[in-house]
Structures are given as C-alpha cells and as structure tokens.
Design a protein around this motif. Structure first.
Motif, PDB file in Angstrom:
ATOM      1  N   TRP A 181       0.858  -1.171   0.000  1.00 32.20           N
ATOM      2  CA  TRP A 181       0.000   0.000   0.000  1.00 32.20           C
ATOM      3  C   TRP A 181       0.898   1.226   0.000  1.00 32.20           C
ATOM      4  O   TRP A 181       1.897   1.262   0.710  1.00 32.20           O
ATOM      5  CB  TRP A 181      -0.873   0.032   1.242  1.00 32.20           C
ATOM      6  N   GLY A 182       0.566   2.239  -0.768  1.00 35.26           N
ATOM      7  CA  GLY A 182       1.411   3.426  -0.792  1.00 35.26           C
ATOM      8  C   GLY A 182       0.641   4.686  -1.088  1.00 35.26           C
ATOM      9  O   GLY A 182      -0.424   4.664  -1.696  1.00 35.26           O
ATOM     10  N   ARG A 183       1.216   5.794  -0.627  1.00 35.00           N
ATOM     11  CA  ARG A 183       0.656   7.111  -0.932  1.00 35.00           C
ATOM     12  C   ARG A 183       1.810   8.082  -1.085  1.00 35.00           C
ATOM     13  O   ARG A 183       2.805   8.011  -0.359  1.00 35.00           O
ATOM     14  CB  ARG A 183      -0.314   7.575   0.136  1.00 35.00           C
ATOM     15  N   PRO A 184       1.691   9.011  -2.027  1.00 37.99           N
ATOM     16  CA  PRO A 184       2.730  10.027  -2.172  1.00 37.99           C
ATOM     17  C   PRO A 184       2.707  10.986  -0.980  1.00 37.99           C
ATOM     18  O   PRO A 184       1.658  11.237  -0.401  1.00 37.99           O
ATOM     19  CB  PRO A 184       2.364  10.748  -3.463  1.00 37.99           C
ATOM     20  N   THR A 185       3.879  11.481  -0.603  1.00 37.57           N
ATOM     21  CA  THR A 185       3.976  12.389   0.533  1.00 37.57           C
ATOM     22  C   THR A 185       4.772  13.626   0.160  1.00 37.57           C
ATOM     23  O   THR A 185       5.381  13.692  -0.901  1.00 37.57           O
ATOM     24  CB  THR A 185       4.672  11.723   1.730  1.00 37.57           C
ATOM     25  N   GLN A 186       4.792  14.565   1.072  1.00 40.30           N
ATOM     26  CA  GLN A 186       5.575  15.781   0.903  1.00 40.30           C
ATOM     27  C   GLN A 186       6.959  15.634   1.538  1.00 40.30           C
ATOM     28  O   GLN A 186       7.732  16.573   1.543  1.00 40.30           O
ATOM     29  CB  GLN A 186       4.846  16.973   1.543  1.00 40.30           C
ATOM     30  N   GLY A 187       7.265  14.472   2.092  1.00 42.60           N
ATOM     31  CA  GLY A 187       8.531  14.248   2.783  1.00 42.60           C
ATOM     32  C   GLY A 187       9.720  14.246   1.839  1.00 42.60           C
ATOM     33  O   GLY A 187       9.585  14.411   0.623  1.00 42.60           O
TER      34      GLY A 187
ATOM     35  N   GLY B 153      11.233   7.445  -4.707  1.00 44.13           N
ATOM     36  CA  GLY B 153      10.642   8.779  -4.628  1.00 44.13           C
ATOM     37  C   GLY B 153      10.103   9.081  -3.231  1.00 44.13           C
ATOM     38  O   GLY B 153      10.539   8.519  -2.252  1.00 44.13           O
ATOM     39  N   ASN B 154       9.124   9.971  -3.171  1.00 42.40           N
ATOM     40  CA  ASN B 154       8.544  10.396  -1.888  1.00 42.40           C
ATOM     41  C   ASN B 154       7.238   9.675  -1.622  1.00 42.40           C
ATOM     42  O   ASN B 154       6.155  10.210  -1.830  1.00 42.40           O
ATOM     43  CB  ASN B 154       8.310  11.915  -1.903  1.00 42.40           C
ATOM     44  N   TRP B 155       7.332   8.454  -1.165  1.00 42.33           N
ATOM     45  CA  TRP B 155       6.164   7.616  -0.901  1.00 42.33           C
ATOM     46  C   TRP B 155       6.250   7.058   0.516  1.00 42.33           C
ATOM     47  O   TRP B 155       7.324   6.727   0.997  1.00 42.33           O
ATOM     48  CB  TRP B 155       6.113   6.440  -1.875  1.00 42.33           C
ATOM     49  N   ASP B 156       5.078   6.922   1.138  1.00 42.80           N
ATOM     50  CA  ASP B 156       4.944   6.133   2.353  1.00 42.80           C
ATOM     51  C   ASP B 156       4.410   4.779   1.924  1.00 42.80           C
ATOM     52  O   ASP B 156       3.367   4.702   1.245  1.00 42.80           O
ATOM     53  CB  ASP B 156       3.972   6.780   3.342  1.00 42.80           C
ATOM     54  N   LEU B 157       5.101   3.718   2.265  1.00 42.21           N
ATOM     55  CA  LEU B 157       4.732   2.373   1.831  1.00 42.21           C
ATOM     56  C   LEU B 157       4.490   1.483   3.048  1.00 42.21           C
ATOM     57  O   LEU B 157       5.226   1.543   4.029  1.00 42.21           O
ATOM     58  CB  LEU B 157       5.868   1.757   1.003  1.00 42.21           C
ATOM     59  N   VAL B 158       3.454   0.648   2.959  1.00 40.93           N
ATOM     60  CA  VAL B 158       3.191  -0.360   3.968  1.00 40.93           C
ATOM     61  C   VAL B 158       3.155  -1.697   3.250  1.00 40.93           C
ATOM     62  O   VAL B 158       2.374  -1.897   2.308  1.00 40.93           O
ATOM     63  CB  VAL B 158       1.860  -0.118   4.708  1.00 40.93           C
ATOM     64  N   VAL B 159       3.992  -2.627   3.705  1.00 40.66           N
ATOM     65  CA  VAL B 159       4.058  -3.965   3.112  1.00 40.66           C
ATOM     66  C   VAL B 159       3.320  -4.908   4.041  1.00 40.66           C
ATOM     67  O   VAL B 159       3.605  -4.981   5.233  1.00 40.66           O
ATOM     68  CB  VAL B 159       5.521  -4.426   2.935  1.00 40.66           C
ATOM     69  N   GLN B 160       2.347  -5.644   3.486  1.00 42.60           N
ATOM     70  CA  GLN B 160       1.599  -6.633   4.247  1.00 42.60           C
ATOM     71  C   GLN B 160       1.858  -7.997   3.643  1.00 42.60           C
ATOM     72  O   GLN B 160       1.837  -8.165   2.464  1.00 42.60           O
ATOM     73  CB  GLN B 160       0.100  -6.365   4.189  1.00 42.60           C
TER      74      GLN B 160
END
Length: 90
Positions: free
Chosen positions: A38-44, A83-90
């Motif tokens: 699961w991922g979403r782009p971030t401003q980080g 890149g600038n993504w928050d990722l969650v691996v399940q």
C-alpha cells in the motif's frame, strides 16, 4: 558520491497514526500472491516503510523476522528509486 544504505528512523513508519494515514488516504495498491504493498505520495524528503506481518499469516516468529529483514534490506537498496512515498508492506 557515496550513497548511504542505512535504515534510520526517518525512513520508517513508526506510529499507528502514520499507518492509518496510508490506509485512509485512498492508497495505491500493488498485490501479488504473497505480498500487498500500500502506498501514498507524501511531501517528505524520501520514501518511508512500514511492515505489517500478522501472526496468523506467518505463524513462526523466526519466519516473520526473516521476512521483515528481507523486506527492509530490499527497501534500503531501492529507497533512492522510490521517490517520496509512504509504503506499507503486508
């Protein structure tokens, strides 16, 4: 130029709120038979990783730990390309 392959706190999703933000923001999903990312782009500044491997899926602790180590190692080596993504691996 020397590239750092460390896995510091800045590269991790640590708090439950950070995991909830990924799941509640209409995340992008990539799925295979064994893994869902699961991922979403971030401003980080760069990509961050969270790992969720439940006991009911991988029952032996030694197997869960090995799986998490392999996921972290892969992330460390490919972080610059993500890149600038928050990722969650399940």
């Amino acid at each position: 130029m020397t590239e750092s392959f460390s896995f510091r706190k800045e590269a991790r999703l640590l708090r439950p709120q950070e995991f909830r933000e990924v799941f509640s923001s209409r995340p992008h999903r990539s799925q295979s038979q064994a893994v869902t990312i699961w991922g979403r782009p971030t401003q980080g500044e760069s990509a961050r990783l969270g790992i969720a491997v439940p006991k009911r899926v991988v029952s032996r602790a030694v197997d869960r730990s090995r799986l998490k180590r392999q996921i972290r190692e892969s992330f460390r080596h490919h972080r610059a390309q993500l890149g600038n993504w928050d990722l969650v691996v399940q």
